[in-house]
Design an enzyme around this catalytic site. Sequence first.
Site, PDB file in Angstrom:
ATOM      1  N   HIS A 121      24.626   2.650  -6.074  1.00 18.99           N
ATOM      2  CA  HIS A 121      24.197   3.037  -4.728  1.00 18.99           C
ATOM      3  C   HIS A 121      22.890   2.290  -4.439  1.00 18.99           C
ATOM      4  CE1 HIS A 121      22.338   5.694  -1.700  1.00 18.99           C
ATOM      5  NE2 HIS A 121      23.549   6.106  -1.424  1.00 18.99           N
ATOM      6  N   ASP A 198      22.109   7.839 -12.815  1.00 18.10           N
ATOM      7  CA  ASP A 198      22.232   8.389 -11.470  1.00 18.10           C
ATOM      8  C   ASP A 198      23.356   9.420 -11.522  1.00 18.10           C
ATOM      9  OD1 ASP A 198      22.711   8.986  -8.855  1.00 18.10           O
ATOM     10  OD2 ASP A 198      22.709   6.906  -8.146  1.00 18.10           O
ATOM     11  N   GLN A 201      26.704  11.742  -8.119  1.00 17.44           N
ATOM     12  CA  GLN A 201      28.126  12.022  -7.865  1.00 17.44           C
ATOM     13  C   GLN A 201      28.802  12.658  -9.073  1.00 17.44           C
ATOM     14  OE1 GLN A 201      29.554  11.831  -4.964  1.00 17.44           O
ATOM     15  NE2 GLN A 201      28.060  10.612  -3.842  1.00 17.44           N
ATOM     16  N   LYS A 224      24.191  17.667  -2.722  1.00 21.18           N
ATOM     17  CA  LYS A 224      25.555  17.295  -3.112  1.00 21.18           C
ATOM     18  C   LYS A 224      26.156  18.337  -4.053  1.00 21.18           C
ATOM     19  CE  LYS A 224      24.866  12.290  -2.958  1.00 21.18           C
ATOM     20  NZ  LYS A 224      24.998  11.966  -1.556  1.00 21.18           N
ATOM     21  N   CYS A 363      26.762   2.908   1.381  1.00 22.70           N
ATOM     22  CA  CYS A 363      25.468   2.543   0.764  1.00 22.70           C
ATOM     23  C   CYS A 363      25.694   1.886  -0.600  1.00 22.70           C
ATOM     24  CB  CYS A 363      24.539   3.739   0.622  1.00 22.70           C
ATOM     25  SG  CYS A 363      24.182   4.546   2.181  1.00 22.70           S
TER      26      CYS A 363
HETATM   27  N1  C6P Z   1      25.338   9.037  -1.481  1.00 22.75           N
HETATM   28  C1  C6P Z   1      27.278   9.067  -0.053  1.00 22.75           C
HETATM   29  O1  C6P Z   1      27.871   9.301   1.002  1.00 22.75           O
HETATM   30  P1  C6P Z   1      20.246  10.972  -1.488  1.00 22.75           P
HETATM   31  O2  C6P Z   1      20.548  10.275  -0.205  1.00 22.75           O
HETATM   32  O3  C6P Z   1      18.851  10.714  -1.965  1.00 22.75           O
HETATM   33  O4  C6P Z   1      20.589  12.422  -1.494  1.00 22.75           O
HETATM   34  O5  C6P Z   1      21.250  10.349  -2.574  1.00 22.75           O
HETATM   35  C2  C6P Z   1      21.273   8.975  -2.801  1.00 22.75           C
HETATM   36  C3  C6P Z   1      22.411   8.620  -3.685  1.00 22.75           C
HETATM   37  C4  C6P Z   1      22.153   8.037  -4.906  1.00 22.75           C
HETATM   38  N2  C6P Z   1      23.134   7.734  -5.770  1.00 22.75           N
HETATM   39  C5  C6P Z   1      24.418   7.984  -5.470  1.00 22.75           C
HETATM   40  C6  C6P Z   1      25.478   7.636  -6.472  1.00 22.75           C
HETATM   41  C7  C6P Z   1      24.751   8.553  -4.230  1.00 22.75           C
HETATM   42  O6  C6P Z   1      26.027   8.794  -3.965  1.00 22.75           O
HETATM   43  C8  C6P Z   1      23.732   8.856  -3.312  1.00 22.75           C
HETATM   44  C9  C6P Z   1      24.068   9.391  -1.957  1.00 22.75           C
HETATM   45  C10 C6P Z   1      25.860   9.546  -0.234  1.00 22.75           C
HETATM   46  O7  C6P Z   1      27.811   8.457  -0.964  1.00 22.75           O
HETATM   47  C11 C6P Z   1      24.999   9.233   0.943  1.00 22.75           C
HETATM   48  S1  C6P Z   1      24.718   7.504   1.111  1.00 22.75           S
END
Ligand code: C6P
Length: 405
Positions: A121, A198, A201, A224, A363
């Site tokens: 991401h 990370d 997910q 999430k 992203c």
């Molecule tokens: N992915 C998606 O629709 P934040 O925005 O800080 O809560 O998370 C960032 C982030 C970092 N790593 C991974 C693997 C992610 O999936 C995400 C957030 C969302 O896939 C919003 S772009």
Amino acid sequence: MAGLKVKQDFPVFNQTIHGHPLVYLDSGASAQKPRCVIDAVTHLYETDYANIHRGVYELSMRISECYEQARRTVQHFINAAHEDEIVFTSGATESFNLVVASWGRIFLKEGDEVVVTRLEHHANIVPWQLLQKQIPFTLRVVPIQSNGEVLLADVKAAITDKTKIVSVTQVSNALGTILPVEEIISFAHEKGIPVMLDGSQAISHTAVDVQKLDADFYAFSGHKIYGPTGIGVLYGKRAMLAKMPPYQGGGDMIETVSFEEQTTFQEPPMRFEAGTPPIAQAIGLAAALDYVSALGLDKIEAYEAELLAYAIDKIGSLNGVRLVGTAPKKAAILSFVVEGVHPHDVGTILDSEGIAVRAGHHCAQPAMEALGLMATVRASFGVYNTKEDIDALARGLEKVKEIFA
Ligand code: C6P
């Protein structure tokens, strides 16, 4: 498929969208909130609200204890050894920026290498790139296979004598690929290299034990995992956090502030929590983690695996629909394209049927580019999804094809 039968816990489903029952297939972007999380936050504002760590009065002491209790809930949820290894951030994005700006600025120098994968991401790419503008280190990017897999051999090949950290995702948000993180960590550790995971997910789909994984850093967002927005977690091993300088300055992260003497800082985690933190959000997150724990991550994982297998079969067998990301190990995410139809059009037509999916690059532009795509449609699952939701998605896609025929 027995199902978790928890849809009734989520008030958002008590509505129709464009005249249809809501089919929410975008939990990878953000999960819906169960009543207990909404109630925990409301209750807090109605009864215990004040700032933390500052007041000597009853409310402030009460809420400070709730906030620290939330930290302990996170600690136990991911089985961290110590509560001071849990830093509250505003989300996974801030967790990455914190590590890059604090650890990175101290431990990286010209010629060093940081290993990431092409599946990351942007939150695990761009902060490193920003730091590269100050320190000319190299980002070594592990390639992906055409099915979205990351091969352990490719990660091993990217790790060299110059590698200072490996920073990879546990599960890809764009494709759902599960990476071989245990093997990556043990290989990196044999060479004395720390690993940041990370977990954005992964955290709501599988039981995470940071001690068993032996991750040095672990980042995720509260929203999430059925918690509020504006709260995230950075887990860092005590020894890692101890040698890191503050990354933001302000209230609550200091011991003493002086114009005459050196300003001194608190120990972690307070050193990294400058200013008034997201108090209600942390407490809401703890309520969400309790909710997930009560459901049981083993049950969630098994149920979502069944759901994914059903979706792969059902959606993958539709004419004119191509699944993107078919790695052997996947979690709760189905990316696909409808031949000849832009993913945004697919998303708009599905919305008219009450079905919420994400369409775009998710992203993860480098991953999309590697697969020769600009965008996909992504259906991502949570505990409330059912086989009927997948059936609705299949019917929606038939409608898309009819319109574009
Ligand atoms: N992915 C998606 O629709 P934040 O925005 O800080 O809560 O998370 C960032 C982030 C970092 N790593 C991974 C693997 C992610 O999936 C995400 C957030 C969302 O896939 C919003 S772009």
